[in-house]
Design a protein around this motif. Structure first.
Motif, PDB file in Angstrom:
ATOM      1  N   PRO C 100      60.079-102.378 -41.080  1.00  0.00           N
ATOM      2  CA  PRO C 100      61.186-103.030 -41.387  1.00  0.00           C
ATOM      3  C   PRO C 100      60.979-103.565 -42.698  1.00  0.00           C
ATOM      4  CG  PRO C 100      59.931-104.278 -39.891  1.00  0.00           C
ATOM      5  CD  PRO C 100      59.289-103.040 -40.110  1.00  0.00           C
ATOM      6  N   ARG C 101      61.861-103.624 -43.858  1.00  0.00           N
ATOM      7  CA  ARG C 101      61.563-103.976 -45.352  1.00  0.00           C
ATOM      8  C   ARG C 101      61.531-105.519 -45.041  1.00  0.00           C
ATOM      9  NH1 ARG C 101      66.520-101.162 -47.732  1.00  0.00           N
ATOM     10  NH2 ARG C 101      67.087-100.951 -45.660  1.00  0.00           N
ATOM     11  N   PRO C 102      60.165-106.026 -45.577  1.00  0.00           N
ATOM     12  CA  PRO C 102      60.152-107.384 -45.402  1.00  0.00           C
ATOM     13  C   PRO C 102      61.558-108.067 -46.285  1.00  0.00           C
ATOM     14  CG  PRO C 102      57.997-106.399 -46.272  1.00  0.00           C
ATOM     15  CD  PRO C 102      59.098-105.396 -46.208  1.00  0.00           C
ATOM     16  N   SER C 103      61.991-109.274 -45.892  1.00  0.00           N
ATOM     17  CA  SER C 103      63.104-110.005 -46.371  1.00  0.00           C
ATOM     18  C   SER C 103      64.444-109.265 -46.353  1.00  0.00           C
ATOM     19  CB  SER C 103      62.702-110.726 -47.711  1.00  0.00           C
ATOM     20  OG  SER C 103      61.646-111.637 -47.438  1.00  0.00           O
ATOM     21  N   HIS C 104      64.334-108.027 -45.780  1.00  0.00           N
ATOM     22  CA  HIS C 104      65.697-107.414 -45.715  1.00  0.00           C
ATOM     23  C   HIS C 104      66.224-107.677 -44.371  1.00  0.00           C
ATOM     24  CE1 HIS C 104      68.380-104.116 -46.480  1.00  0.00           C
ATOM     25  NE2 HIS C 104      68.171-104.038 -47.667  1.00  0.00           N
ATOM     26  N   ALA C 105      67.338-106.924 -43.991  1.00  0.00           N
ATOM     27  CA  ALA C 105      67.887-107.227 -42.477  1.00  0.00           C
ATOM     28  C   ALA C 105      67.655-106.126 -41.617  1.00  0.00           C
ATOM     29  CB  ALA C 105      69.464-107.043 -42.742  1.00  0.00           C
ATOM     30  N   TYR C 107      65.214-105.607 -39.631  1.00  0.00           N
ATOM     31  CA  TYR C 107      64.619-106.351 -38.488  1.00  0.00           C
ATOM     32  C   TYR C 107      65.559-107.115 -37.640  1.00  0.00           C
ATOM     33  CZ  TYR C 107      61.710-109.110 -35.245  1.00  0.00           C
ATOM     34  OH  TYR C 107      61.380-109.719 -34.003  1.00  0.00           O
ATOM     35  N   THR C 108      66.075-107.841 -38.333  1.00  0.00           N
ATOM     36  CA  THR C 108      67.150-108.752 -37.756  1.00  0.00           C
ATOM     37  C   THR C 108      68.410-108.050 -37.201  1.00  0.00           C
ATOM     38  OG1 THR C 108      68.098-109.519 -39.917  1.00  0.00           O
ATOM     39  CG2 THR C 108      66.498-111.014 -38.905  1.00  0.00           C
ATOM     40  N   TYR C 109      68.704-106.883 -37.806  1.00  0.00           N
ATOM     41  CA  TYR C 109      69.782-106.022 -37.401  1.00  0.00           C
ATOM     42  C   TYR C 109      69.311-105.563 -36.108  1.00  0.00           C
ATOM     43  CZ  TYR C 109      73.345-102.449 -37.028  1.00  0.00           C
ATOM     44  OH  TYR C 109      74.346-101.754 -36.203  1.00  0.00           O
ATOM     45  N   GLU C 111      67.354-106.572 -33.887  1.00  0.00           N
ATOM     46  CA  GLU C 111      67.164-107.521 -32.946  1.00  0.00           C
ATOM     47  C   GLU C 111      68.469-107.994 -32.301  1.00  0.00           C
ATOM     48  OE1 GLU C 111      64.586-109.114 -31.274  1.00  0.00           O
ATOM     49  OE2 GLU C 111      63.353-107.155 -31.813  1.00  0.00           O
ATOM     50  N   LYS C 112      69.227-107.893 -33.513  1.00  0.00           N
ATOM     51  CA  LYS C 112      70.722-108.466 -33.013  1.00  0.00           C
ATOM     52  C   LYS C 112      71.513-107.465 -32.292  1.00  0.00           C
ATOM     53  CE  LYS C 112      74.869-110.690 -34.865  1.00  0.00           C
ATOM     54  NZ  LYS C 112      74.719-111.820 -34.373  1.00  0.00           N
ATOM     55  N   LYS C 116      69.264 -99.307 -33.904  1.00  0.00           N
ATOM     56  CA  LYS C 116      68.637 -99.178 -35.471  1.00  0.00           C
ATOM     57  C   LYS C 116      69.495 -98.132 -36.152  1.00  0.00           C
ATOM     58  CE  LYS C 116      64.333 -98.195 -37.964  1.00  0.00           C
ATOM     59  NZ  LYS C 116      64.128 -96.779 -38.198  1.00  0.00           N
ATOM     60  N   THR C 322      54.883-102.709 -39.105  1.00  0.00           N
ATOM     61  CA  THR C 322      55.618-101.733 -38.619  1.00  0.00           C
ATOM     62  C   THR C 322      56.449-102.272 -37.557  1.00  0.00           C
ATOM     63  OG1 THR C 322      54.240-100.716 -36.879  1.00  0.00           O
ATOM     64  CG2 THR C 322      54.062 -99.781 -39.172  1.00  0.00           C
ATOM     65  N   TYR C 323      57.397-101.532 -37.299  1.00  0.00           N
ATOM     66  CA  TYR C 323      58.289-102.023 -36.020  1.00  0.00           C
ATOM     67  C   TYR C 323      57.544-102.360 -34.887  1.00  0.00           C
ATOM     68  CZ  TYR C 323      62.752-101.190 -38.639  1.00  0.00           C
ATOM     69  OH  TYR C 323      63.978-101.379 -39.373  1.00  0.00           O
TER      70      TYR C 323
END
Lengths: 374, 374, 374, 374
Positions: C100-105, C107-109, C111-112, C116, C322-323
């Motif tokens: 997941p790119r740091p400070s990008h969406a 990871y949160t995407y 999870e929400k 993927k 990583t994820y």
């Protein structure tokens, strides 16, 4: 305006003579399998030109998903969809341009917007319902997966020929329990599942068509396996959302749920649906309520009927005024649907699915808190 | 949920056994004269205990404006209003606590929320409608000042006794043109303006009351002087908003506008309303449409009818299951309305006013742009 | 969710790797001249690949109106618009798929939604803003015709190089009074209208680009000729709607209006904007308020600034998990914007126009009642 | 307008000089313990007259729940609440009636509504926030029970005296991790938890008060234990909802989240928050993002700051025009808050809780479908 729903939300665009019609469906649960193949069947059922009972404009109405899915699965993001318009410029309508068609939207449209669309009624076009049917197919797939919800609409009346829709008619109640889309469509293009009634209804439509006239009808819809608890008290009672959804379909004049208007003459002692234990939950022995009590689904079948007036555009000459107020005679050119109820069947199903999917997601949110608070 | 409207917006709170019921009305135009005296009359018409035809709970239902006015004028800010509940704790209901009342909201409420309110149906309480009636009185005053809009509802059916509500019945059309609230109330507590019908209806209610039973009825509402152009195409057609509003009233089972269900059997050539010049605008010679075409008001009278089922709470013994699923017999204690339609009259008027005031403000915004763009 | 506005309402769809991105704009006033030529210029200003300062993906981003106009005029019905995606399948991103790119969406995407998307951040894609810019161009044209409203955004900061944005700096206030889109674009691709600052900013971006790194910046926007009275007290203050609009743009971290954060240190006696008569209306001699008082526009210039963080996707190696939670090093392939603020300029303008057009239509509705009530 | 939220929804009413102020909170989960005791503490923290730093109007501000609870538990139905106004008629304000107060809402209010409220700014009254704080206390209790969410706001700046709020300042990050309402209030009426800073801030306020002047400040808020996944991409990003909520509070001029405006000068390689495994989920080692990525909460602390301008009503004479446009000098009578930030602390907490509770319920609905679809 052009948006319906709170969590499961559809926004439509398009009219008769623009490039395409379509919609954006927001709030579709992620990870659900979805391709055009899930959507096309209902669009094809809605399409004109399916039989000699409807207008011969043979639009192909193929849907294209633009966004919101990947590898056949929903992403949880908005699903854009569109269907191309093939007839982008009006021809048949041009001679009628001097007259607002009686009981059509031509006149009110021009008064509301201060501009005349070449299609006359602008958004009050049957084509606007394409976006609804596409969105409804997604809602329906979700409800089916989530709770095995089944939504089946059918024609229960054409002109004077009507089924006995009484909530106290056991045959009608049984029909509602057993009917499927297959049995509806098997009954022929009129979409009434009772063969002798279907035959009479077909005859009625053909007769009015031969007279360049039109006739109305009634669509009944049943929803089975609705979870208990959908619908919000006060303004957003489930029947209120369904009534809103149904009366937003072009040409509708009425809505009744459960016992409906006839039920007003049934005394409480017969109208009340007694409770009984069923599969671990309370159910009712009769269903005059139509599956909703106090605005909230009770787990029984939800059923309701929708009145559709006779189509306004007829070739028969009509005495009426021009836009300028001069008396004259309007003879609508072109071929027009003498009756819309068979094509309205998938539209009723779609709007039902949209209203229920939204109510479902709202109630799921509430239920998710039951174990969180104390 | 508990909010209705986009620009003219009402939010209600309260149920049977809490401190007060009330509402917040947002979007009321500023500088309009308004005091409690404008609101109380409709609340008094809604109140129970007005006659032997309704429940004897003699609540005073006095409204108190909390905010949004100063020196008798609206400020344009939200108007808070409340009416105190006098009976804050249930008594009569206590013995019935083992049974969910058939066709009442007791069962669905508990399933939806996972908690049992002592009033049973929670928000599905007739008292919730107080906030609506108070808000509707403000909407109505605005519409009256803005366009001389007149909204009159009346009882058009009780049990088997019904007026001929056909859009093709000239007497009924004339009644709609002339009826006033004064003539409705002058006809006696049943609120049907045709004396011999009123007498029969009254007798029907009294008979069911004597049997500890209940009976349903129909309320018809007419709106005169509606400006042309209200209602949004697609999902928010004016009839869809009205249907939503009406089916959100407790105990409703149906809605029909203009020709309604009976109109489905009228061919297009007779159902279409021909245009004619009237006072410088196009009008129609007949009004099967009920004042709305393509979802947009056409300037003719808007009229529609609403079906109310027989009240669910009756003293007559009923075989039904307890919450636990055990068979038993419920005998509701206390005195209950054998028929709700006379009291529903001001509620129907209120919801009509709310739907129209909102549509009106939305259309006014659009019209304000007509001279701005090119 | 994907809808913004009440009367002037936009709904968007689309992400990086689907067929098209687009929107439906509902509530556009009828009879306004509108073609793709009104919309394309801002889309072209938003487009990547305009200069060496931005990512070289050369998408053409041509907009197609689908509905809602005829013969170059708006019909008052929803305007569907779409822009095709040319790069429908990700390539450059594939190697980065483990991280997941740091400070990008990314990871949160996941999870929400529990799924993927191949684009990682799904809707948190810069391409989603295309629909906004297209819709904003329509809103802007309306505001221009209605009240000669002018909306101009520009880059006021890149990294450490910032203009003195103080509400008490006369030069800055003068810049706000005179700046035009032409002067903004004439200043070069960095879109800062002060030449020496523009040069420094350009150098900063180039330096970070050379280091495979990125840098943030600030966009300031001024709106001139806003009518007095826009914005609703309480929750929908005009600055609240603007803040909502701005913080909904990807990569934003802050919003300040008028004197902003620095203004907290100015005492009331200096911060208050004294009234003076101007052209028949009260105006103010200073403008620390930023054109809004009590949530309502006061007729002075509205101006605000928006903070954009440095873009998250950089080629410089980053230590991150990583994820699966394993430590590793991410080296993003492909070429990425080292700085987004020049391209953000038309997006800020678009969201400003959308918020104002909606507020304008709401206030116009209210004003239309002034002569109706008493 | 006066409503905030989609599923957890608050509607407020009331201004300075009416009978009461209050709100209706709709969508509160059922079965949660709730009494006035849960709500009063935050109202008392908001109340004026708590110390010599704030205005001496000693209103008692006692809240009364009207509906929606029974036996100390929520019913799931709307919760009506009210607080009586004790000073219903203005006195101190009367002499100022000729002048619109500079930078206050007096002038814009009258232009917007076409009527002058005796309180001047109408709804732009600090008393309007009472309904928000009452509603926020309920939202907060829900979030605490549901996920142990902790919301703490504090004063981080008064005039020139400010804490170093940098996202790269480890001391500030630690303060955010540990601060509680108890430590905030223990620090004295200024509500800054760093004693020496608190002392300086207090001195600054007292100095401006002595000069009959006023000064602004900054409130920072941290939210701990926010679940991952809150916030909707596109228009309703979580930071957009928070920015909307904060800028809707009277006297606010700015909002920044995470690294904020200062963060625009931090290159991506330092600004990006690297991922690391934490308690079975990915977390980040730094938190420049402020707990939100791509509009969606990532499980880290959410923190943001809000700029409040100096209060507009000051006793110091001001040269300004009358409503009629004549130059003059306004000397505001009465005693006025020289600084609002300590009292803004509970308001910031309330609006934060309202935005989060709504986002939470929306995401819970989505998550509930994860196991339903395939």
């Amino acid at each position: 305006m052009s948006t319906f729903g709170t969590l499961f939300k559809v926004t439509t665009y398009g009219e008769s003579h623009c490039k395409s019609v379509g919609c954006i469906v927001d709030g579709v649960p992620p990870n659900m399998s979805l391709t055009e193949e899930d959507i096309q069947p209902q669009l094809s059922r809605r399409r004109p030109g399916q039989s000699k009972l409807s207008t011969p404009r043979n639009e192909k109405d193929r849907v294209y998903i633009q966004s919101g899915t990947e590898f056949g699965k929903t992403l949880g993001t908005p699903i854009g969809m569109l269907v191309l318009n093939e007839n982008q410029r009006p021809k048949d309508y041009s001679e009628m341009a001097k007259y607002p068609r009686p009981s059509h939207a031509d006149y009110t449209y021009i008064e509301k917007y201060g501009i005349k669309a070449s299609s006359g009624g602008g958004r009050a076009s049957a084509r606007e319902t394409i976006g609804r049917v596409a969105a409804g197919a997604i809602a329906e797939k979700f409800l089916k997966q989530a709770n095995n919800v089944e939504i089946v609409a059918f024609v229960s009346g054409v002109g004077e020929c009507q089924l006995d829709r009484s909530s106290q008619n056991p045959e009608f109640m049984e029909l509602l329990q057993n009917i499927t889309r297959e049995t509806v469509d098997a009954a022929g293009p009129i979409r009434c599942p009772i063969p002798d009634k279907a035959e009479k209804m077909t005859k009625i439509v053909e007769d009015y068509k031969a007279q360049n006239d039109s006739i109305g009808g009634i669509v009944t819809c049943v929803v089975r396996n609705v979870p208990i608890g959908l619908g919000e008290p006060a303004f957003d009672k489930l029947e209120a959302m369904l009534a809103h959804a149904m009366l937003s379909i072009p040409a509708t004049k009425g809505f009744e749920i459960g016992s409906g208007f006839a039920g007003t003459a049934i005394p409480g002692s017969k109208h009340n649906d007694p409770f009984i234990m069923k599969n671990g939950h309370l159910g009712t022995t009769t269903n005059n309520s139509g599956g909703i009590q106090g605005g909230i689904s009770n787990g029984e079948n939800i059923y309701f009927s929708v009145a559709f007036k006779s189509p306004a555009t007829i070739s028969k000459p009509q005495s009426t005024a021009t836009y300028d107020g001069k008396d004259g005679t309007l003879e609508a050119k072109g071929r027009h649907d003498p009756n819309v109820v068979p094509r309205a069947v998938p539209i009723v199903e779609a709007m039902t699915a949209l209203a229920l999917a939204d109510s479902y997601l709202i109630q799921k949110s509430r239920e998710s808190t039951f174990n969180l608070v104390h």
